[in-house]
Design an enzyme around this catalytic site. Structure first.
Site, PDB file in Angstrom:
ATOM      1  N   HIS A  77       0.817  -1.221   0.000  1.00 31.87           N
ATOM      2  CA  HIS A  77       0.000   0.000   0.000  1.00 31.87           C
ATOM      3  C   HIS A  77       0.850   1.272   0.000  1.00 31.87           C
ATOM      4  O   HIS A  77       0.379   2.345  -0.371  1.00 31.87           O
ATOM      5  CB  HIS A  77      -0.974   0.012   1.192  1.00 31.87           C
ATOM      6  CG  HIS A  77      -0.366   0.346   2.520  1.00 31.87           C
ATOM      7  ND1 HIS A  77      -0.060  -0.619   3.457  1.00 31.87           N
ATOM      8  CD2 HIS A  77      -0.007   1.519   3.080  1.00 31.87           C
ATOM      9  CE1 HIS A  77       0.459  -0.043   4.525  1.00 31.87           C
ATOM     10  NE2 HIS A  77       0.494   1.253   4.316  1.00 31.87           N
ATOM     11  N   ASP A 108      -0.040  -7.659   1.999  1.00 33.74           N
ATOM     12  CA  ASP A 108       0.362  -6.263   1.837  1.00 33.74           C
ATOM     13  C   ASP A 108       1.893  -6.166   1.797  1.00 33.74           C
ATOM     14  O   ASP A 108       2.516  -5.572   2.674  1.00 33.74           O
ATOM     15  CB  ASP A 108      -0.215  -5.426   2.974  1.00 33.74           C
ATOM     16  CG  ASP A 108      -0.008  -3.938   2.770  1.00 33.74           C
ATOM     17  OD1 ASP A 108       0.307  -3.532   1.634  1.00 33.74           O
ATOM     18  OD2 ASP A 108      -0.140  -3.186   3.749  1.00 33.74           O
ATOM     19  N   SER A 194       4.927   2.406   7.988  1.00 33.41           N
ATOM     20  CA  SER A 194       4.511   1.267   7.166  1.00 33.41           C
ATOM     21  C   SER A 194       5.645   0.800   6.261  1.00 33.41           C
ATOM     22  O   SER A 194       6.274   1.604   5.565  1.00 33.41           O
ATOM     23  CB  SER A 194       3.304   1.640   6.299  1.00 33.41           C
ATOM     24  OG  SER A 194       2.157   1.779   7.078  1.00 33.41           O
TER      25      SER A 194
END
Length: 346
Positions: A77, A108, A194
């Site tokens: 993402h 992910d 992230s």
């Protein structure tokens, strides 16, 4: 000392016109009589932030080297916007020329590769640990580019939970994604973290920081590192991530859902389309060729019963492209056993 040099920051930039175009959607939550004034102020701020090429920095993420030849792990993402430009910076803030090798079609996860242009350059790496041996209360560290501003940030915490399942969205405009089997930690996982590593006290990566719980403090989630090892092996062997494809849309049964739809059982995967425009069973897929139909309830895969705590996706995690799996299927009152050869997900 050993981990930070192997952590990279990923700067996300977009063209000025694209950022300006997105403003009206962001302003929907503002009272109508204030929108015009707020939009003008934001446009002025965006123009001031644009560089000489008309690019505006809109966010950031993290990643880390896992191979000395220049392979970098991050979240899918983080690099999902086709209109954005992604700049990878090393520990010292120097830009690295990279390309996206592959994106995991299910998890992910994305893998990048640094271009060395024929030079024999070696990069510092984070060694990979074993996420299956993690214990509650175990100390861990998170590394990353916090808020896209504070690079090389380190935070300490503990493992707060294991095998968590959440539904996450990268942004308000992106579709929700179910993430399963996650590591929960109270170590600070902020926007920009992230893709960064979750490190144990031996300096090994046991997870990839992936998400935070909205509206809560000290509730972060990381993808366990063990499934990622298979992706890395695929990259080295095939040049891409190979994941098995069955070709069904489904929802997992629970006792509450059983009552609502009148299902004959409370466990299993009900084959059903998401919208009237979807196919419950993808045409030409392995599932279609095996005879699976909409409305079927898949009770087990290779002898393992399916439930809300062990989904069909979980069962397929241990399978490879080309494997032949055995599915126990309930169709009306008939119990069927179907054999399916898994194809490669594209």
């Amino acid at each position: 000392r050993t981990t930070l040099p192997a952590v990279v920051s990923i700067v996300i930039s977009k063209q000025l016109r694209d950022v300006a175009h997105d403003l009206p959607h962001d302003l929907d939550i503002i009272p109508p009589f204030l929108r015009k004034q707020e939009k003008k102020a934001r446009l002025e701020a965006i123009h001031r932030a644009a560089d000489a090429k008309g690019m505006v920095e809109v966010g950031g993420g993290s990643g880390f080297f896992v191979d000395p030849t220049g392979l970098i792990l991050t979240n899918k993402h983080v690099i999902s916007d086709p209109k954005a430009r992604y700049t990878v910076l090393n520990y010292q803030g120097e830009p690295l020329e990279t390309t996206v090798l592959s994106r995991d079609p299910i998890n992910d996860i994305a893998i990048l590769k640094v271009h060395t242009h024929g030079k024999k350059k070696r990069f510092p790496v984070v060694p990979l640990g074993n996420s299956s041996t993690l214990k509650l209360g175990q100390f861990v560290l998170t590394f990353g580019n916090v808020l896209g501003v504070f690079r090389n940030t380190v935070s300490l915490g503990i493992i707060s939970g294991l095998s968590r399942s959440i539904t996450a969205q990268a942004s308000s405009s992106s579709p929700p994604q179910e993430l399963r089997g996650l590591i929960q930690t109270d170590a600070a996982v902020n926007p920009g973290n992230s893709g960064g590593p979750l490190i144990d006290m031996k300096g090994k990566a046991v997870g990839i920081n992936a998400a935070i719980a909205s509206g809560a403090e000290s509730v972060g989630f990381a993808i366990p590192i063990n499934p990622v090892k298979r992706d890395l092996a695929d990259i080295k062997r095939y040049g891409r991530i190979k994941r098995p494809f069955l070709g069904v849309r489904y929802i997992m049964l629970t006792k509450d859902l059983q009552k609502k739809i009148g299902a004959p059982v409370s466990n299993g995967a009900v084959v059903v389309r998401e919208t009237i425009h979807d196919h419950a069973v993808a045409p030409g897929s392995p599932a279609a060729e095996a005879g699976i139909r909409e409305g079927d309830i898949i009770l087990s895969c290779n002898g393992h019963s399916l439930s809300s705590s062990f989904s069909l996706q979980d069962a397929l995690e241990s399978c490879k492209v080309g494997d032949v799996i055995s599915l126990e299927v309930l169709r009306g009152k008939k119990l069927l056993t179907l054999r399916v050869m898994l194809a490669e997900r594209t």
